[in-house]
Design a protein around this motif. Sequence first.
Motif, PDB file in Angstrom:
ATOM      1  N   ASP A  26       0.825  -1.207   0.000  1.00 39.47           N
ATOM      2  CA  ASP A  26       0.000   0.000   0.000  1.00 39.47           C
ATOM      3  C   ASP A  26       0.860   1.259   0.000  1.00 39.47           C
ATOM      4  O   ASP A  26       0.603   2.219  -0.718  1.00 39.47           O
ATOM      5  N   THR A  30       0.845   4.025  -2.822  1.00 41.14           N
ATOM      6  CA  THR A  30       0.419   5.377  -2.462  1.00 41.14           C
ATOM      7  C   THR A  30       1.509   6.383  -2.838  1.00 41.14           C
ATOM      8  O   THR A  30       1.238   7.452  -3.375  1.00 41.14           O
ATOM      9  N   GLN A  31       2.736   6.008  -2.541  1.00 38.77           N
ATOM     10  CA  GLN A  31       3.853   6.897  -2.848  1.00 38.77           C
ATOM     11  C   GLN A  31       3.959   7.141  -4.355  1.00 38.77           C
ATOM     12  O   GLN A  31       4.261   8.250  -4.789  1.00 38.77           O
ATOM     13  N   GLU A  33       1.505   7.047  -6.518  1.00 39.96           N
ATOM     14  CA  GLU A  33       0.431   7.963  -6.904  1.00 39.96           C
ATOM     15  C   GLU A  33       0.760   9.390  -6.500  1.00 39.96           C
ATOM     16  O   GLU A  33       0.472  10.348  -7.210  1.00 39.96           O
ATOM     17  N   LEU A  34       1.342   9.494  -5.313  1.00 40.46           N
ATOM     18  CA  LEU A  34       1.681  10.812  -4.784  1.00 40.46           C
ATOM     19  C   LEU A  34       2.612  11.564  -5.737  1.00 40.46           C
ATOM     20  O   LEU A  34       2.525  12.784  -5.876  1.00 40.46           O
ATOM     21  N   ARG A 227      -0.308   6.334   5.312  1.00 43.89           N
ATOM     22  CA  ARG A 227      -0.983   5.770   4.139  1.00 43.89           C
ATOM     23  C   ARG A 227      -2.411   6.300   4.019  1.00 43.89           C
ATOM     24  O   ARG A 227      -2.824   6.789   2.962  1.00 43.89           O
ATOM     25  N   ASP A 228      -3.160   6.245   5.117  1.00 39.22           N
ATOM     26  CA  ASP A 228      -4.558   6.645   5.057  1.00 39.22           C
ATOM     27  C   ASP A 228      -4.715   8.126   4.732  1.00 39.22           C
ATOM     28  O   ASP A 228      -5.562   8.508   3.942  1.00 39.22           O
ATOM     29  N   ARG A 231      -3.779   8.797   1.057  1.00 43.92           N
ATOM     30  CA  ARG A 231      -4.840   8.274   0.197  1.00 43.92           C
ATOM     31  C   ARG A 231      -6.078   9.140   0.219  1.00 43.92           C
ATOM     32  O   ARG A 231      -6.704   9.395  -0.798  1.00 43.92           O
ATOM     33  N   ALA A 252     -10.287   6.381   3.071  1.00 39.66           N
ATOM     34  CA  ALA A 252      -9.484   5.308   2.494  1.00 39.66           C
ATOM     35  C   ALA A 252      -9.922   3.974   3.094  1.00 39.66           C
ATOM     36  O   ALA A 252     -10.420   3.915   4.207  1.00 39.66           O
TER      37      ALA A 252
END
Lengths: 527, 527
Positions: A26, A30-31, A33-34, A227-228, A231, A252
């Motif tokens: 995850d 996430t990273q 996408e960031l 993470r949350d 997201r 999230a």
Amino acid sequence: MFRTAELQRKLPKEDYLQLVPPLREDLLLTQMELRKADFPVIVVFAGVDGAGKGETVNQLHEWLDSRWLITQAFGEPSDEERDRPEYWRFWRALPPKGRMGLFLSSWYSTPILDHVYGRIGLAEFDERIERIKTFEKTLADGGALILKFWMHLSKDAQKNRFRKLEKNPLQHWRISRRDWQNWEMYDQFVAAAERTIMKTSTGLAPWKIVEGYDERYRSVAVATAIRDAVRFRLAEAEQNSGGEGGVQPKPATPGHALPPVTVLSSLDMDKTLAKDAYSADIKRYQARLNQLQRIARERKVSTLLVFEGWDAAGKGGGIRRITAALDARDYRVIQIAAPTDEEVAHNYLWRFWRHIPRAGRVTIYDRSWYGRVLVERVEGFARTREWQRAYGEINDFEAQLAERGIVLLKFWLHITPEEQLRRFKEREQIAYKAWKLTDEDWRNRERWADYELAVNDMVERTSTRQAPWTLIEANDKRYARVEVLKTLCERLETALGAGAKRALSAGKTAKKATKQSVAKPTPTKES
Amino acid sequence: MFRTAELQRKLPKEDYLQLVPPLREDLLLTQMELRKADFPVIVVFAGVDGAGKGETVNQLHEWLDSRWLITQAFGEPSDEERDRPEYWRFWRALPPKGRMGLFLSSWYSTPILDHVYGRIGLAEFDERIERIKTFEKTLADGGALILKFWMHLSKDAQKNRFRKLEKNPLQHWRISRRDWQNWEMYDQFVAAAERTIMKTSTGLAPWKIVEGYDERYRSVAVATAIRDAVRFRLAEAEQNSGGEGGVQPKPATPGHALPPVTVLSSLDMDKTLAKDAYSADIKRYQARLNQLQRIARERKVSTLLVFEGWDAAGKGGGIRRITAALDARDYRVIQIAAPTDEEVAHNYLWRFWRHIPRAGRVTIYDRSWYGRVLVERVEGFARTREWQRAYGEINDFEAQLAERGIVLLKFWLHITPEEQLRRFKEREQIAYKAWKLTDEDWRNRERWADYELAVNDMVERTSTRQAPWTLIEANDKRYARVEVLKTLCERLETALGAGAKRALSAGKTAKKATKQSVAKPTPTKES
């Protein structure tokens, strides 16, 4: 404030081994996408020495792709830095959009240590905190996602940790004389921390307090929160660019969550009080309360009591045991139900401000402004931003009460779900109690876990030195009622000072006041 | 900060008679719409005595429907009020949704007067201001529309007004010994006001400074501002409920606007300097500057210069006259054009923080962070909230520079549109100047009035005691260049203290430093 981080929460190894692989995946996704996103992520670590700030950052470097991670620790300023305004070094260390920056001993360090060691007074400390707020607001307004983790250890846990490190030949170097010096200042440090967190935990840059007792627990807690939050923000950004208007993004996925341990689960729910002891105690404390309130009225000291708790936890009964001891002209009980038309037309705090007692009187709130962060949060009546903002608004409100010298007590009456069920069924059976039980009570019951989390956050964010929460184990009604009365008497005595004690023992009820009743107060359960 | 409110703006009677009937109609219609709206309007009046706060409120009562208007003035607290926290009386006076509340001598009064009369120090003053900010934030976050008017008069204008009232047998009672006492404290009062306005002018609760010199002007100015702000908010609310996403409501119709008088229109644009005097002055000030900068470097005092102004106003020429006097190792000129990729990826202030000079050096910004409230505002590159927020962000940034002891000068080079046209045409003619002229320059020219308003607001909101704007009449290049150099020398001398003057006259250039050059500084044009 820190009670929620002194529960000795642990994450067993098996659970850890199960949680970590999906979490790492995850985090990496996430990273990734960031990297395409239009905002930077700023993660601040602060807290008690030995609570694992550095270790957590190292762990994150292992779990995340460190090419897109910037870690900054700030020690003594360099020549270059000393030549410029203090914040220059923080500005130049900021991550650009799409990246994450981890900050150790950041802009929070110097002000807190300077204050703890008496190098700056309260006024200058507050000015420095103001600067922090303005700085973070500028960044957040510019789009940055700011996350702040306060890593906490109790005083004892900190000592144990230091000792353990000292004994380990490989870790020995970590503990210096300076660490022990800081340890000696633990209480001052925690007081300064509380003030800092209260003032800087804004909707745009909230603090999360993390218990540092267990390495596995804290790493997973921090990584999950990062993470949350990232997201959530990514989802928000996507929705906004989709132009769908109402910004109410889905949270999230809560998958791979930590097993919840809350401040409530740490209570000993088996406490009881025998009938005989109860009768004697109730009488004694009521007599004492009556005396204390007379003195308080004379001295124009007002008292404000807040009762919150589960349905059927015994708020009403607790309140009646108090009012029975008071002169009817001196107190008012405010039932907080649905607001009136007039109240709806005002800010949500307005209805609570209205009822603040005159000097020397008592106001008892049966439910209160905490509805904002309990029922309104859980039922979705308030938007996320609204109830998150409410912690600060409530702290400010209560600080104003405290400044005016008002004694403020906040009780959470806690019962177990089983006990609640028993009471609900009992109510159904007894005609004169049946009216008390509504469909809503049954519905609320279904959301027990959500409420429990909300209570935990509430205690974490609003239990301050000026206005602490008292958590009452209320499975046994007798025990709970005596605890409430006792706590109230003790707080009043402290507030009224030594004079009140003398007046008490010299007063009419002196004969009744047994040695026991003025014995040293039992350690309070204030958080 | 208050210079924009010392222009002796007047509204002639004929204009007034024409403006008022449609304005009244607008106000009533707006108020009717407001009654159905989901937010209250809170209007705060504060400012200099005699600047017409009370009269303006009376006028509003005449123009609006006073049934839906609540006016509150706060004098000495009552018994009831004294018994409770200070803000209780403000909370209970708040208007409900759909109504407008006018507040006279509100939560601002006591802190400012207490500070002016030395009853509270700076630290406590700041704490009280913090409380105000938190209060207003809570209200604004809850949906309230907050408008704050600071009614201003210059010290002389206030004296004249008091005298006039004293002479009038019907108004005589208005002026008491207390008013004259306050007048004696005018400078302290204005300093406290500036601090208050700077710290409390937030995006959610901005101040508008209104010149109180002329009754007709101030009434129309306040009423127009209220009408526009309420309309804007109503439009915003409507759009939001329509769920159209991107909240970028059309501004309210600017109809029936006041004739614009800006801080720029008060400048004397005919100032010139003869060629001979120019040559002598330039040489003298350059020599002085060279000396001063040597001392500054030794003492590690940094200087930061900001040049803003119309296209072709002579910024480059002004800068060259400065750098000619400096050692190349000591200064840097930063041209602010389109940001680099890296800069775009950061908060907009990041690119300015980067270039802060080391101790003892000079940094010259050819255009600056003020782009945010000038070109970005006028061209719509920044959203309304963004550029409005920027005033506070900029003030905070500059306060940090000042605290670090950095000497900060901000120049606005002003030319008339006619002079600009002349220069543009000249540039077209001369080959080696033609490159300087772009299509953008012609486009900017068309928005002269918008820019002029933006400059006026910029000076109003960011000309502070620590970092004042210097407005330079630059129709005559020679005059402008000497003014810039002179201002710089004077500010440096003040910053370096008496020691610098002695060093100067004892130094190598002592023979050149004629009596004139160290004569008492001419009154600055700082705003």
